[in-house]
Design an enzyme around this catalytic site. Structure first.
Site, PDB file in Angstrom:
ATOM      1  N   ARG A  94     -17.160  -2.906  -3.262  1.00  0.00           N
ATOM      2  CA  ARG A  94     -17.121  -2.138  -2.010  1.00  0.00           C
ATOM      3  C   ARG A  94     -18.389  -1.309  -1.887  1.00  0.00           C
ATOM      4  NH1 ARG A  94     -10.618  -0.556  -1.683  1.00  0.00           N
ATOM      5  NH2 ARG A  94      -9.930  -2.749  -1.763  1.00  0.00           N
ATOM      6  N   ASP A 100     -10.176   0.498   1.589  1.00  0.00           N
ATOM      7  CA  ASP A 100      -9.901  -0.928   1.763  1.00  0.00           C
ATOM      8  C   ASP A 100     -10.739  -1.544   2.876  1.00  0.00           C
ATOM      9  OD1 ASP A 100      -8.038  -0.818  -0.259  1.00  0.00           O
ATOM     10  OD2 ASP A 100      -6.316  -0.673   1.076  1.00  0.00           O
ATOM     11  N   GLU A 261       2.292  -7.413  -1.602  1.00  0.00           N
ATOM     12  CA  GLU A 261       1.415  -8.155  -2.505  1.00  0.00           C
ATOM     13  C   GLU A 261       2.238  -8.801  -3.613  1.00  0.00           C
ATOM     14  OE1 GLU A 261      -2.538  -5.350  -2.134  1.00  0.00           O
ATOM     15  OE2 GLU A 261      -0.893  -4.716  -3.429  1.00  0.00           O
ATOM     16  N   ARG A 277       5.475  -6.828  -4.878  1.00  0.00           N
ATOM     17  CA  ARG A 277       5.445  -5.380  -4.682  1.00  0.00           C
ATOM     18  C   ARG A 277       6.530  -4.972  -3.697  1.00  0.00           C
ATOM     19  NH1 ARG A 277      -0.116  -2.210  -3.044  1.00  0.00           N
ATOM     20  NH2 ARG A 277       0.773  -0.335  -2.065  1.00  0.00           N
ATOM     21  N   TYR A 366      -4.201  -2.127 -10.081  1.00  0.00           N
ATOM     22  CA  TYR A 366      -3.949  -3.556  -9.969  1.00  0.00           C
ATOM     23  C   TYR A 366      -4.333  -4.259 -11.276  1.00  0.00           C
ATOM     24  CZ  TYR A 366      -3.474  -3.155  -4.854  1.00  0.00           C
ATOM     25  OH  TYR A 366      -3.063  -2.838  -3.591  1.00  0.00           O
ATOM     26  N   GLU A 387      -7.520  -2.307 -13.172  1.00  0.00           N
ATOM     27  CA  GLU A 387      -8.230  -1.125 -12.692  1.00  0.00           C
ATOM     28  C   GLU A 387      -7.897   0.043 -13.611  1.00  0.00           C
ATOM     29  OE1 GLU A 387      -8.177  -2.277  -7.938  1.00  0.00           O
ATOM     30  OE2 GLU A 387      -6.560  -1.046  -8.771  1.00  0.00           O
TER      31      GLU A 387
END
Length: 405
Positions: A94, A100, A261, A277, A366, A387
């Site tokens: 990113r 996001d 997800e 999820r 994640y 992460e």
């Protein structure tokens, strides 16, 4: 005797001490009561998978946010074993913030020695300065044709853009070079589809042996699980089954049914299981499970259960099957993204072994896992990326190598 573990490099704040403590603890035998094993053996009529003693052998950081080129944050880690039995790790790079939305690259690193060393980062599909750029996504290996696919979305949030597109890039040379992005909209439509994040699967068993399957989710209003499949090695794709949120096409409230997800995996009887999820914590702060018996052409509501053992703060989690043992990774906490934990099941996820490994007790988000399914190599490792941070989950992406026998 506990094996000697190599020290982590100074820039890796994972804590070699933590790895050593885990390694020592895992020397203790994993025991299940004999009274439990005997009835289960008789009910199934087949031998149970051999008990395992997972051991964290090594860990290293693949990406540290703010330290590579013009990248602000690395997120959404994916990992796969390539057709030539190498490793490929992928993440969102990113450019300007941890949000996001915004412009991004796809970051890639590869390893030819089972994760001991990694190539420098290369970047794929720079989306320029899009305000709602690319979002990963799924990595998918076609073992029959030696192909690697990466599927992702553009304009997933409709932020200063009108049409969402699902894009696919592919590699025919084990991840060294990649095709230009192919827009799948003409085949699957322009309704927003966000793959994964995680791994797609190729069916190993009937029905539809060889089929490629990718599952993901939709917009917040039209949320739920949606699957795509290809029966011609990724040339064409079709919309498969769906498990829609309730109420559909309306903003959700707390405790509404809102599967999000997800990660599919296949059992040895050909059943595809999707572990999802539970975005709005319907029924529990745990995972939603749905099974498909027709290779993801349908996801019947009557096949939905809630796994209350898998407590979860609403996050993307990792799942895989190796030697008929199901492995699951997530931040094992009902509210906070902390305590990245590995669990395993000997009975296809019906129950989970009491013993587990805490990979990292701090901020963790994640995760995704992979393993080699090459039976001739007798490889007994699973590979995990997640992460990881000291203060927040967006500080880095870490790679963990776990020996399971």
């Amino acid at each position: 005797m506990v094996p000697s573990l190599p020290p982590l490099p100074p820039w890796c704040f994972s804590g070699a001490g933590l790895t050593r403590k885990v390694a020592v603890a895992l020397q203790q035998p994993l025991l299940l009561p004999g009274l439990f094993l005997l009835p289960l053996f008789l009910l199934r009529g087949t031998a149970l998978p051999a008990e395992i003693k997972p051991l964290v052998e090594s860990e290293q950081l693949l990406w540290i946010s703010g330290m590579v080129g013009h990248v602000d944050t690395f997120r959404i880690p994916l990992i796969a074993v390539t057709p030539r039995n190498n490793l490929i790790a992928v993440a969102e790079a990113r450019k300007h913030s941890s949000a996001d939305i915004g412009a991004k690259f796809i970051a890639v690193r590869t390893s030819t020695d089972k994760g001991e060393t990694w190539s420098p980062t290369t970047f794929l599909d720079d989306d320029g300065s899009k305000t709602d750029g690319l979002n990963l996504g799924v990595i998918l290996v076609d073992e029959e044709k030696d192909l690697i696919f990466i599927m992702y979305t553009i304009c997933a949030h409709y932020y200063h853009c009108n049409v969402s597109s699902t894009l696919l890039i592919e590699s025919h040379d084990d991840g060294r070079t990649w095709s230009q992005p192919r827009n799948l909209s003409e085949m699957i439509g322009t309704k927003m589809f966000a793959p994964g994040p995680g791994a797609g699967i190729q069916k190993r068993y009937n029905p539809k042996k060889g089929r490629l399957i990718v599952c993901g989710h939709g917009t917040i209003e039209e949320d739920g699980i949606f699957c795509l499949f290809s029966d011609d090695h990724g040339k064409t794709w079709k919309n498969g089954g769906s498990l829609k949120g309730i109420p559909f096409d309306q903003p959700k409230k707390f405790f509404d049914f809102n599967p999000d997800e997800n990660q599919p995996y296949e059992l040895s009887d050909g059943t595809v299981v999707i572990n999802a999820r539970n975005q709005n914590f319907y029924h529990c702060h745990c995972r939603i499970i749905v099974k498909s018996f027709d290779a993801c052409e349908s996801l019947p509501i009557e096949n939905v259960i809630f796994d209350e053992t898998l407590i979860d703060p609403a996050v993307a989690a990792g799942v895989l099957v190796k030697d008929d043992i199901v492995f699951f990774s997530n931040p094992a906490n009902p509210m906070k993204r902390i305590n990245l934990t590995l669990r395993w099941s000997y009975d296809n996820g019906k129950s989970w072994v009491k013993d587990k490994i805490m990979i990292w007790p701090g901020p963790s988000g994640y995760s995704s896992m992979t393993t080699s399914n090459n039976t001739s190599s007798n490889e007994q490792y699973i590979y995990l990326v997640f992460e990881k941070g000291l203060n927040i989950i967006t500080e880095s992406i870490s790679f963990v190598k776990i020996r399971i026998k």
